[in-house]
Design a protein around this motif. Structure first.
Motif, mmCIF file in Angstrom:
data_model
loop_
_atom_site.group_PDB
_atom_site.id
_atom_site.type_symbol
_atom_site.label_atom_id
_atom_site.label_comp_id
_atom_site.label_asym_id
_atom_site.label_seq_id
_atom_site.Cartn_x
_atom_site.Cartn_y
_atom_site.Cartn_z
ATOM 1 N N SER A 20 0.836 -1.208 0.000
ATOM 2 C CA SER A 20 0.000 0.000 0.000
ATOM 3 C C SER A 20 0.864 1.249 0.000
ATOM 4 O O SER A 20 0.542 2.244 -0.669
ATOM 5 C CB SER A 20 -0.919 0.007 1.236
ATOM 6 O OG SER A 20 -1.802 -1.086 1.229
ATOM 7 N N GLY A 79 0.872 4.064 -2.842
ATOM 8 C CA GLY A 79 0.607 5.453 -2.487
ATOM 9 C C GLY A 79 1.584 6.402 -3.151
ATOM 10 O O GLY A 79 1.205 7.488 -3.612
ATOM 11 N N LYS A 115 -1.492 9.203 -2.427
ATOM 12 C CA LYS A 115 -1.772 8.683 -1.085
ATOM 13 C C LYS A 115 -3.258 8.762 -0.739
ATOM 14 O O LYS A 115 -3.810 7.867 -0.099
ATOM 15 C CB LYS A 115 -0.919 9.437 -0.064
ATOM 16 C CG LYS A 115 0.584 9.336 -0.353
ATOM 17 C CD LYS A 115 1.394 10.172 0.603
ATOM 18 C CE LYS A 115 2.868 10.196 0.203
ATOM 19 N NZ LYS A 115 3.144 10.995 -1.002
ATOM 20 N N ARG A 116 -3.942 9.834 -1.149
ATOM 21 C CA ARG A 116 -5.373 9.948 -0.868
ATOM 22 C C ARG A 116 -6.142 8.819 -1.537
ATOM 23 O O ARG A 116 -7.038 8.207 -0.932
ATOM 24 C CB ARG A 116 -5.905 11.302 -1.361
ATOM 25 C CG ARG A 116 -7.410 11.493 -1.177
ATOM 26 C CD ARG A 116 -7.828 12.874 -1.666
ATOM 27 N NE ARG A 116 -9.252 13.108 -1.508
ATOM 28 C CZ ARG A 116 -10.167 12.806 -2.429
ATOM 29 N NH1 ARG A 116 -9.790 12.218 -3.575
ATOM 30 N NH2 ARG A 116 -11.443 13.061 -2.223
ATOM 31 N N MET A 145 -5.093 5.860 -2.320
ATOM 32 C CA MET A 145 -4.832 4.585 -1.657
ATOM 33 C C MET A 145 -5.487 4.526 -0.266
ATOM 34 O O MET A 145 -5.876 3.451 0.190
ATOM 35 C CB MET A 145 -3.333 4.332 -1.552
ATOM 36 C CG MET A 145 -2.697 3.907 -2.860
ATOM 37 S SD MET A 145 -3.536 2.507 -3.663
ATOM 38 C CE MET A 145 -3.427 1.250 -2.377
ATOM 39 N N LEU A 153 0.511 5.313 5.093
ATOM 40 C CA LEU A 153 0.043 6.258 4.076
ATOM 41 C C LEU A 153 -0.283 7.607 4.706
ATOM 42 O O LEU A 153 0.063 8.670 4.174
ATOM 43 C CB LEU A 153 -1.198 5.701 3.372
ATOM 44 C CG LEU A 153 -0.974 4.596 2.352
ATOM 45 C CD1 LEU A 153 -2.295 3.937 1.990
ATOM 46 C CD2 LEU A 153 -0.298 5.141 1.094
ATOM 47 N N ALA A 155 1.252 12.385 -6.956
ATOM 48 C CA ALA A 155 2.014 11.210 -6.526
ATOM 49 C C ALA A 155 3.505 11.490 -6.661
ATOM 50 O O ALA A 155 3.963 12.008 -7.681
ATOM 51 C CB ALA A 155 1.626 9.994 -7.359
ATOM 52 N N ALA A 167 5.983 7.080 1.465
ATOM 53 C CA ALA A 167 4.963 6.105 1.864
ATOM 54 C C ALA A 167 5.552 4.697 1.913
ATOM 55 O O ALA A 167 5.278 3.929 2.840
ATOM 56 C CB ALA A 167 3.781 6.158 0.893
#
Length: 485
Positions: free
Chosen positions: A67, A71, A76-77, A79, A119, A191, A395
């Motif tokens: 994860s 991310g 990240k949002r 994921m 995350l 990202a 992350a």
């Protein structure tokens, strides 16, 4: 460091991410009050019922680093929202389960939600102002321990006064609430590693290696530490993880950049994380047993599951209260200093526990002091990691550090469990852990914490703010440093 995202409301972001991490961690302890009843509830054997707990550990260990990397690649949002889906679906599956197989499936899905913690920590670097970053990291990181500490009394109360299915319907509602908060309050930032490829062979290799290792550690006592199955899994884990390491060093876009991980600041922090995880869990394993053992033993305190959970709850509250102070300490003296202070507090707490284990008040004080140390240490470790990795790997690096903590707790559970099972006494026709066994376990936890202090002392110091990652970006990525200037 980049300016915070213009749409970010710092307070709402931090509160949402801390809440998400706490709920994800609560899922780990959700079924603890039901352990003795699971075979009857699910019409299965005690051995099969233990998979309801084991599967969550295995899945979370595999999914946390994956994860984290996704991310960095996808955002990240995005994921965080993805992680909320299996939390909800798994909770519903468990709530509807009447046999062990769907319960195991649902618990595995819940384990996928643990990726929210690294995350969330990594996202803070993108959206929180520099002056608030350390305290925010400390709070979100400590949510892992806060959720574990508060989950037990909450789950005990619900299980005792309502149907066990309410536990899972409640967790489904919490998962929906998290999704809504993430959707409305968490900003979408670019990202950090956009355009890179996801390392599928690396993810599969790490998954196989971790499953073999954690199965051997968590089931070794049940299967026998010298059994063919346990030894075979240990050997397989070593072979697969060595092969995985070679692959990660040779591939262009690795799941975990082992060259970054090998930097002294990152490497030693991750090693210290193993021992801190061990030190945290030893007390969490010993205290509830002492509280619930019958008074007839002479050292048990005869508390119910609910009462034991309530005696333990102040520990989680202390962790929540201490975390912001840990952030301020990091700003003033650096995360290395905060980590050493935290582990010293944990060691002192175990010494206190040996002296005060004869009363519920004494055990509560032990857990409050220990949890305060965990709050300091858990907040410092991500700050140390992010000060040594580029923004494109935050992350993934935090996911790997979270994995190290989880491995520490798993090893701690196995080692302390072995100590408690070997040092026994007879009482009322039953074989129970002796008073000397519990004292030895507490002393073991103290020793591990002292080792963690020694390891942390060797973490290289850096000048400047430790939580921003500016030094790491300058060292590891001139392009990122130029973009930030």
């Amino acid at each position: 460091m980049d300016a915070p995202h213009p749409s970010a409301r710092t307070g709402g972001v931090v509160a949402t991410l801390a809440f998400a991490g706490t709920v994800a961690a609560v899922m780990q302890t959700l079924v603890t009050p039901l352990i003795a009843e699971l075979p009857q509830l699910l019409n299965t054997t005690s051995s099969n019922a233990t998979w309801v707990i084991t599967v969550t550990l295995l899945v979370s260990a595999v999914c946390v680093p994956v994860s984290g990397r996704l991310g960095d690649l996808l955002g990240k949002r995005r994921m965080l929202l993805v992680c909320a889906v299996p939390l909800f679906v798994g909770s519903v599956v468990c709530a509807l389960a009447s046999t062990v197989v769907p319960m195991i499936i649902g618990r595995g899905l819940q384990g996928m939600g643990m990726g929210m913690v690294p995350l969330g920590i990594a996202l803070l670097r993108d959206v929180v102002p520099k002056e608030k970053l350390s305290s925010s990291i400390a709070l979100v990181s400590a949510s892992l321990g806060i959720g574990g500490a508060l989950g037990l009394p909450i789950a005990s109360a619900v299980a005792q006064y309502a149907s066990w299915r309410v536990l899972f319907w409640g967790s489904a509602v919490l998962a929906l609430a998290i999704s809504a908060l993430i959707w409305f309050l968490i900003p979408d930032v670019p990202a950090g590693a956009k355009g890179q490829r996801f390392d599928v062979p690396g993810a599969l290799g790490l998954a196989v290696g971790l499953v073999c290792l954690l199965l051997a550690v968590s089931k070794g006592a049940e299967w026998g530490w010298t059994s063919t199955t346990t030894l075979g899994l240990f050997v397989a884990a070593v072979v697969v993880l060595i092969g995985w390491g070679f692959w990660e060093l040779r591939t262009k876009d690795p799941l975990v950049d082992l060259r970054t991980t090998a930097r002294p600041r990152v490497l030693i922090t991750n090693i210290a994380s193993l021992f801190v995880g061990f030190g945290m869990y030893a007390g969490m394993l010993i205290a509830p047993q002492l509280l619930q053992f019958p008074e007839a033993t002479g050292y048990g305190l005869g508390q119910s599951m609910l009462a034991a959970g309530l005696w333990m709850a102040p520990g989680g509250i202390m962790m929540m209260l201490v975390s912001p102070f840990g952030g301020k300490l990091t700003d003033a003296r650096g995360p290395k200093f905060t980590l050493i202070c935290g582990v010293l507090v944990i060691a002192a707490a175990y010494g206190l526990g040996v002296v005060l284990m004869g009363s519920a008040w004494g055990l509560m004080l032990f857990l409050m002091v220990s949890s305060s140390g965990v709050g300091l240490a858990y907040g410092a470790m991500p700050a140390l990691i992010m000060s040594a990795v580029p923004a494109s790997e935050t992350a993934a690096a935090n996911g790997f550090n979270t994995l190290m903590r989880a491995l520490g707790t798993s090893i701690g559970a196995a080692v302390i469990g072995a100590v408690l099972s070997q040092m026994t006494t007879e009482a009322g026709g039953f074989t129970l852990t002796s008073e000397a066994g519990f004292r030895t376990g507490l002393l073991f936890g103290c020793g591990v914490a002292v080792v963690a202090v020694v390891i942390a002392a060797f973490i290289p110091a850096v000048r400047g703010s430790a939580a921003t990652g500016e030094k790491a970006d300058e060292a590891a990525s001139p392009e990122v440093a130029a973009a930030r200037s």
